[in-house]
Design a protein around this motif. Structure first.
Motif: not given
Length: 308
Positions: A222-223, A234-247, A289-291, A297-303
């Motif tokens: 969180h951020y 100042t709370y900015r929300g969730v930055l990185l969270k679980s997806d289907d295969r990366h928890k 990255t920054y907007g 900006k929220p992060v997408m987990q990658t392989d």
């Protein structure tokens, strides 16, 4: 037209880039002279710390043990049979390297503690200061040190705490970096559990931290932001969270790479379902990255990961 040998080698390196980069947890990342250094929770045979370095983010060199609890008398002085070597942080100042670390776990009769050791290289070896820097207790768990030298006034600040009390505390260190000058009262930001990390970019201080249970899919980053290194936030929300295969992505560091831009280094479980998970956590590296508004900006987990 046949590709040159150099081009083939470059393609090979990029083909090898992948997440996760290694087993481990709680990675602290630092870029020193173009090399990315990782100092994670990854003990070899007990209460030890290791360091890993890479110039291309694909091939990693292991160093250490760089610090061993058997060489630190105060760790065993609490009478506990075993201690966890957790969640370190590395800071450079004045030609020296300062290595902050957690010695846990905590229970009602054995509080967790944070120590500091000094060395001439990020590869160690590090020599302990001879005493704990900070101890837990009374609802506060002394874990997850993050030391940040505030660019505004050059004061070294220690951010610590989480889990048992889910409380963030901030301390100003003395200029010699191995003792506390004073505590600075701060508010604990929303959704804070542990693993605080702070950096400055633009006109803001960006505070990122872990939320949830590290063994299940609630664990996340969180951020919050502030115009001061000590809030209010100042709370900015969730930055990185679980997806289907990366928890359970969490306990991270954010660095600016000279070639790739901003990166987030974090641990996660390669798993499915809500957990709880068992086995080894894994360290991954992805872009962040920054907007246009100046916020992360929220992060997408990658392989695929990243490489130079």
């Amino acid at each position: 037209m046949k590709p040159t040998l150099a081009a083939l080698l470059l393609l090979t390196v990029h083909a090898m880039a992948a997440n996760p980069v290694m087993p481990g947890a709680d990675p602290h990342a630092t870029i020193i002279d173009g090399t990315l250094w990782l100092h994670p929770t990854r003990s070899k045979g007990g209460g030890t710390f290791l360091a890993f370095s890479s110039k291309d983010l694909v091939h990693w060199q292991e160093r250490g043990p760089i610090l061993d609890f058997k060489d630190i008398p105060w760790v065993a002085a609490d009478g506990r049979a075993k201690h966890g070597a957790w969640a370190p942080c590395l800071v450079a100042k004045g030609g020296k390297y300062y290595f902050y670390f957690s010695a846990g776990p905590q229970d009602p009769t054995h509080p967790s503690r944070i120590g500091v050791a000094t060395g001439d290289s990020p590869a160690g070896p590090f020599k302990d200061s001879g005493k704990p820097l900070l101890s837990g207790g009374n609802g506060f768990e002394a874990i997850d040190p993050m030391v940040f030298i505030n660019p505004a006034d050059k004061r070294p600040l220690l951010y610590a705490g989480g889990s048992a009390g889910s409380k963030l505390r901030v301390f100003e260190l003395k200029p010699e970096m191995t003792s506390i000058l004073r505590e600075i009262p701060v508010e604990t930001p929303p959704q804070f559990t542990e693993g605080a990390f702070i950096h400055h970019h633009g006109s803001l201080y960006h505070l990122t931290y872990s939320h949830g249970n590290y063994r299940d899919d609630t664990y996340s980053v969180h951020y919050a932001t502030s115009t001061s290194a000590t809030g209010p936030w100042t709370y900015r929300g969730v930055l990185l969270k679980s997806d289907d295969r990366h928890k359970g992505p969490g306990h991270h560091a954010i660095v600016e790479d000279p070639k790739l831009g901003w990166l987030i280094v974090y641990h996660r479980w390669e798993a499915k379902g809500p957990g709880p998970y068992t086995g080894s956590r894994q360290i991954a590296i992805d872009r962040i990255t920054y907007g246009a508004d100046g916020f992360l900006k929220p992060v997408m987990q990658t392989d695929e990961g990243v490489s130079r």
